[in-house]
Design an enzyme around this catalytic site. Structure first.
Site, PDB file in Angstrom:
ATOM      1  N   HIS A  72       0.538  -1.114   0.143  1.00  0.00           N
ATOM      2  CA  HIS A  72       0.292   0.260   0.163  1.00  0.00           C
ATOM      3  C   HIS A  72       0.589   1.253  -0.041  1.00  0.00           C
ATOM      4  CE1 HIS A  72      -3.550  -2.463   2.129  1.00  0.00           C
ATOM      5  NE2 HIS A  72      -3.273  -3.331   0.697  1.00  0.00           N
ATOM      6  N   HIS A 126      -1.106 -11.220  -4.847  1.00  0.00           N
ATOM      7  CA  HIS A 126       0.149 -10.543  -4.698  1.00  0.00           C
ATOM      8  C   HIS A 126       1.018 -11.675  -5.700  1.00  0.00           C
ATOM      9  CE1 HIS A 126      -0.760  -7.450  -2.227  1.00  0.00           C
ATOM     10  NE2 HIS A 126      -1.196  -7.804  -1.163  1.00  0.00           N
ATOM     11  N   HIS A 131      -9.467  -1.560  -4.657  1.00  0.00           N
ATOM     12  CA  HIS A 131      -8.388  -2.518  -3.983  1.00  0.00           C
ATOM     13  C   HIS A 131      -7.598  -2.766  -4.945  1.00  0.00           C
ATOM     14  CE1 HIS A 131      -6.178  -2.178  -1.105  1.00  0.00           C
ATOM     15  NE2 HIS A 131      -5.660  -3.479  -0.460  1.00  0.00           N
ATOM     16  N   ASP A 144      -3.627  -2.430  -5.005  1.00  0.00           N
ATOM     17  CA  ASP A 144      -2.766  -4.067  -4.903  1.00  0.00           C
ATOM     18  C   ASP A 144      -1.763  -4.115  -5.706  1.00  0.00           C
ATOM     19  OD1 ASP A 144      -3.012  -4.196  -2.157  1.00  0.00           O
ATOM     20  OD2 ASP A 144      -4.408  -6.183  -2.969  1.00  0.00           O
ATOM     21  N   HIS A 158       8.679  13.765 -29.856  1.00  0.00           N
ATOM     22  CA  HIS A 158       8.517  12.667 -30.672  1.00  0.00           C
ATOM     23  C   HIS A 158       8.244  11.344 -29.878  1.00  0.00           C
ATOM     24  CE1 HIS A 158       8.578  10.147 -34.295  1.00  0.00           C
ATOM     25  NE2 HIS A 158       7.648  11.183 -35.344  1.00  0.00           N
TER      26      HIS A 158
HETATM   27 ZN    ZN Z   1      -4.271  -4.656  -0.611  1.00  0.00          ZN
END
Ligand code: ZN
Length: 440
Positions: free
Chosen positions: A82, A266, A239, A243, A345
Site C-alpha cells: 500500500h 500478490h 483495492h 495492490d 516525438h
Molecule cells: Zn492490499
C-alpha cells in the site's frame, strides 16, 4: 499534481505518521524522506542495529502470502504494497521509507493515509528523466488458482481488472488509466477486504493481531461488515487495482502499457513484475554496445567525425564496427532518451523518427564513399530515397545496426547504396539511397 511527468520526482521534505501494524498489532511510526535521482524506493529499519535498508525491488521479494514482503539477508519488511502503491500512484520515484518496526502502520486498510502523508511532504520534480518500461509485445502470467495477468502495448499506463470472491460473489470490474489524479480520487481510498472464510484460520492462529473492522472490510456470506459504509460500490476491485500498482512498483520503472487482470493476487502480480524485469534486462544487455571489441578496420567516433561533417544532434553514427568489403559496412547508433528529437516525438511516448534512420543510413553510406574516394574535400548530397520502409518502431535504449552497401557508382558524381537498420535482430527500416557529390 506532477506537472512534468517525464522527469523523476521525490518528496519535498520529510513527513511522518504512526499507527498500528497489521500482523503484530504493535505501534509503529513511519517517516518519508526525500532521496536523490535514480535512488528508487528504499525501506529503512530504524529499529535495528546499523539501520539496514532494503531496496523495493522484485529480486528482494520474499513472500506474497496475503501481503507483499521484501527482505535482504535476515531483515524483512512486511506489507509494503500500500505504501508502494501510494508512492507510485502519486508519481514519487525516489524516497526513503523509514520505520521503527517490520511493517508499516496499516491505517484504514487503504492507501489514503500514505497519500495524505505524501501530500504533506509535497512532490517535487528532479533533473533526470524517468525510466519507463514500454510494452512492445503482449506478455501474460497465470496461476493455478485462476489468476491471470496480461500486459498489452499502450501509450498510457492502464489497468482493467476483474475481481470475484468465493463462488464468484461480489464480481466487479473496472478499467481505468492510472494517473496521479485518478489514483488519488478513485483508487487510493479503496480499503482491504477479506472474505470471512479466508481469515478464519488466520484468526485462529492469531496471525492478524492488528486486524479489525478499523482497517479491513469483512465479507461474511452476503453481509459486508465494516466500520464505515463502502466508499465505492465497487470498492473491492479498486483495492485489487491498488495492490497491482503497489506490487508492480517493485519493477523500479514506470510501465507504459495496459494491464488486464482477472482475479489478481500478490503472487501473480509479482510474477508479472519478474517477467517485466527479465525483459528489461534482456533489452539493456542488447543495448550495451560500448563493450563491443573494436573490430579490424572499423572507425571509432573520432574517426567517424573526421569524415562526416555532422555533429550533435545530427551525427547519427556512433562508430563503424566493421567493413565487410570495400563497398559494404556496418555502423552502430545507440539511441538514448537524451536524443533531442524524443522531446517532441512524442511527448510521453518516445519513438525515433523514421527520417532520422534514413539519415543514419545516408551517413554510413557516406563513410563508405569516403573510403573509396579517400577524400573529404567533397560532400555527398542526398538526392533520392527509394523503397523506404519503416517496419518497426525504435525506442530509447535500442541500438541500431546500420548496414550499407554501395550498389552503383556512376563516374565520380553519382552513387547508390542499399541500406537497412537492424534492432534486436529484426529489420526496423530499409531503403535505397542515391547521392551526388559536390566539392566543398
Ligand atoms: Zn492490499
Amino acid at each position: 499534481m506532477a506537472s512534468t511527468p517525464e522527469f523523476q520526482h521525490t518528496v519535498g521534505k520529510t513527513a511522518s505518521f504512526s499507527g498500528t501494524s497489521l500482523h503484530t498489532g504493535e505501534k509503529v511510526s513511519l517517516k518519508l524522506h526525500p532521496a536523490p535521482v535514480d535512488h528508487g524506493i528504499k525501506f529503512k529499519r530504524k529499529d535495528l542495529q546499523d539501520e539496514p535498508t532494503i531496496d523495493a525491488r522484485i529480486d528482494n521479494l520474499k513472500t506474497v502470502e496475503r501481503a507483499t514482503t521484501i527482505g535482504e539477508g535476515s531483515v524483512r519488511v512486511h506489507t509494503v504494497e500500500h505504501v508502494l502503491a501510494a508512492l507510485s500512484g502519486t508519481g514519487v520515484d525516489n524516497a526513503i521509507v523509514e520505520m521503527d518496526a517490520n511493517e508499516p502502520p496499516i491505517g484504514d486498510g487503504s492507501a489514503q493515509p500514505y497519500v495524505d502523508l505524501i501530500r504533506r511532504a509535497g512532490v517535487i520534480a528532479q533533473e533526470e528523466p524517468r525510466k519507463f518500461f514500454d510494452v512492445r509485445e503482449p506478455v501474460h502470467v497465470e496461476s493455478k488458482t485462476g489468476a491471470l495477468l496480461i500486459l498489452l502495448p499502450d501509450e498510457k499506463f492502464r489497468i482493467s481488472c476483474t475481481q470475484a470472491g468465493p463462488n464468484n460473489r461480489f464480481a466487479q470490474y473496472l478499467s481505468t488509466e492510472v494517473t496521479p489524479t485518478v489514483f488519488e480520487r478513485e483508487i487510493a481510498p479503496a480499503r482491504t477486504f477479506v472474505f470471512y472464510e479466508d481469515v478464519e484460520p488466520l484468526m485462529e492462529k492469531n496471525l492478524i493481531k492488528g486486524g479489525s473492522l478499523e482497517n479491513a472490510i469483512v465479507v461474511r456470506g452476503e453481509a459486508v461488515l465494516s466500520k464505515e459504509p463502502l466508499r465505492f460500490p465497487d470498492e473491492f476491485v479498486r483495492h485489487k487495482i491498488l495492490d497491482i500498482i503497489g506490487d508492480l512498483a517493485l519493477i523500479g520503472r514506470r510501465i507504459r502499457g495496459h494491464v488486464v487482470a482477472v482475479k489478481p493476487g500478490h503472487a501473480v502480480n509479482a510474477d508479472l513484475a519478474r517477467v517485466v524485469v527479465r525483459e528489461q534486462m534482456r533489452r539493456s544487455a542488447l543495448s550495451v554496445t560500448r563493450a563491443l571489441p573494436p573490430s579490424d578496420g572499423g572507425f571509432d567516433t573520432d574517426e567517424v567525425m573526421q569524415i562526416l561533417p555532422h555533429r550533435f544532434p545530427f551525427l547519427m553514427v556512433d562508430r563503424i564496427i566493421s567493413f565487410e568489403s570495400e563497398t559494404k559496412c556496418i555502423g552502430i547508433k545507440t539511441v538514448t532518451i537524451n536524443e533531442p528529437f524524443f522531446q517532441g516525438h512524442f511527448p510521453g511516448h518516445p519513438v525515433m523518427p523514421g527520417v532520422m534512420q534514413v539519415e543514419a543510413m545516408a551517413q554510413v553510406a557516406s563513410i563508405l564513399l569516403f573510403k573509396l574516394a579517400k577524400t573529404t574535400s567533397r560532400i555527398g548530397y542526398f538526392m533520392s530515397a527509394d523503397g523506404v520502409k519503416f517496419r518497426k518502431p525504435v525506442f530509447p535504449g535500442d541500438t541500431i545496426f546500420i548496414h550499407a552497401e554501395l550498389t552503383k557508382s556512376r563516374g565520380e558524381r553519382l552513387a547508390k547504396a542499399k541500406c537497412h537498420c537492424v534492432v534486436n535482430d529484426a529489420v526496423v527500416s530499409e531503403g535505397e539511397l542515391m547521392f551526388t557529390f559536390l566539392d566543398k
